[in-house]
Design an enzyme around this catalytic site. Structure first.
Site, PDB file in Angstrom:
ATOM      1  CG  LEU A  90      27.401  -7.984  17.439  1.00  0.00           C
ATOM      2  CD1 LEU A  90      26.752  -7.860  15.900  1.00  0.00           C
ATOM      3  CD2 LEU A  90      27.438  -9.578  17.080  1.00  0.00           C
ATOM      4  CG  ASN A 104      21.618  -1.363  17.199  1.00  0.00           C
ATOM      5  OD1 ASN A 104      20.903  -2.150  17.618  1.00  0.00           O
ATOM      6  ND2 ASN A 104      22.001  -0.430  18.170  1.00  0.00           N
ATOM      7  CG  HIS A 106      20.200   3.351  21.010  1.00  0.00           C
ATOM      8  ND1 HIS A 106      20.566   2.225  22.092  1.00  0.00           N
ATOM      9  CD2 HIS A 106      20.109   4.356  21.935  1.00  0.00           C
ATOM     10  CE1 HIS A 106      20.765   2.963  23.114  1.00  0.00           C
ATOM     11  NE2 HIS A 106      20.538   4.104  23.179  1.00  0.00           N
ATOM     12  CG  ASP A 142      24.037   2.183  21.191  1.00  0.00           C
ATOM     13  OD1 ASP A 142      23.880   1.433  20.533  1.00  0.00           O
ATOM     14  OD2 ASP A 142      23.920   2.097  22.612  1.00  0.00           O
TER      15      ASP A 142
END
Ligand code: GAR
Length: 198
Positions: A90, A104, A106, A142
């Protein structure tokens, strides 16, 4: 608390959040599920649970800005945006807009093995322990403040499929847990650290 969940494919992390809400463990409402690809399982899972689901097909937009504008049209009332297997980066503008309320998951123990091929990279490197990480999203890839992690042993005969299956079991536990902590107001971001309040 109103959630939006962004996915790209199978949607098993999405399912774990739906299940947690349906079991009464997580007090929140999924307002909308948005995918960047048509005909993916995540859309079916949302439909089956009676959740509004929308495909904003990235292929129909010439720029990331226009693609994100279309997604943003559906997020005006949303408290927390959840990336669940959403395989796109994004823009910094989008991330800024949802600063502190964009999460998020991961499939590695960050900061090791960021990027799109975590399990492949884990196996190639030969580490003995991997796992998964739920984090707030910042402008890097990340790289945002870590909320929860869970470790999984890497076995000598693991393939991407077998390792991913064991890591997913943990993902399905810690993602609903992290969202619950957010919903209950128990997460406090202090620089790189996320404090979990009692
Ligand atoms: C999950 O393993 C998730 O951690 C990973 O994609 C998978 C989605 O599975 N996400 C990333 O790799 C993000 N960089 P699902 O579609 O079954 O939820």
């Amino acid at each position: 608390m109103k959630l939006a969940i962004l996915c790209s494919g199978r949607g098993s992390d999405l399912q774990s959040i739906i299940d947690s809400i349906q079991r009464g463990e997580l007090q929140a409402e999924i307002e909308v599920v948005i995918t960047d690809k048509p005909n993916v399982q995540a859309l079916d899972r949302a439909a089956k649970a009676g959740i509004k689901n929308i495909c904003v097909d990235r292929k129909n937009f010439s720029s990331r800005e226009d693609f994100e504008k279309e997604i943003l049209k559906n997020l005006s009332e949303i408290d927390l945006v959840i990336l669940a297997g959403f395989m796109r980066i994004l823009s910094p503008e989008f991330v800024k807009k949802f600063s502190g309320r964009l999460m998020n998951i991961h499939p590695s123990l960050l900061p090791s093995f960021p990027g799109a091929h975590a399990h492949r990279d884990v196996l190639a490197y030969g580490v003995k322990v991997s796992g998964c990480t739920v984090h707030f999203v910042d402008e890097g890839t990340d790289s945002g403040p870590i909320i929860l992690q869970s470790a999984v042993e890497v076995l000598d005969d693991d393939t991407e499929e077998t390792l991913s299956a064991r890591v997913l079991e943990q993902e399905h536990k810690i993602y609903p847990q992290a969202i619950k902590l957010f919903v209950e107001g128990k997460l406090k971001i202090e620089g790189r650290k996320v404090k979990i309040l009692n």
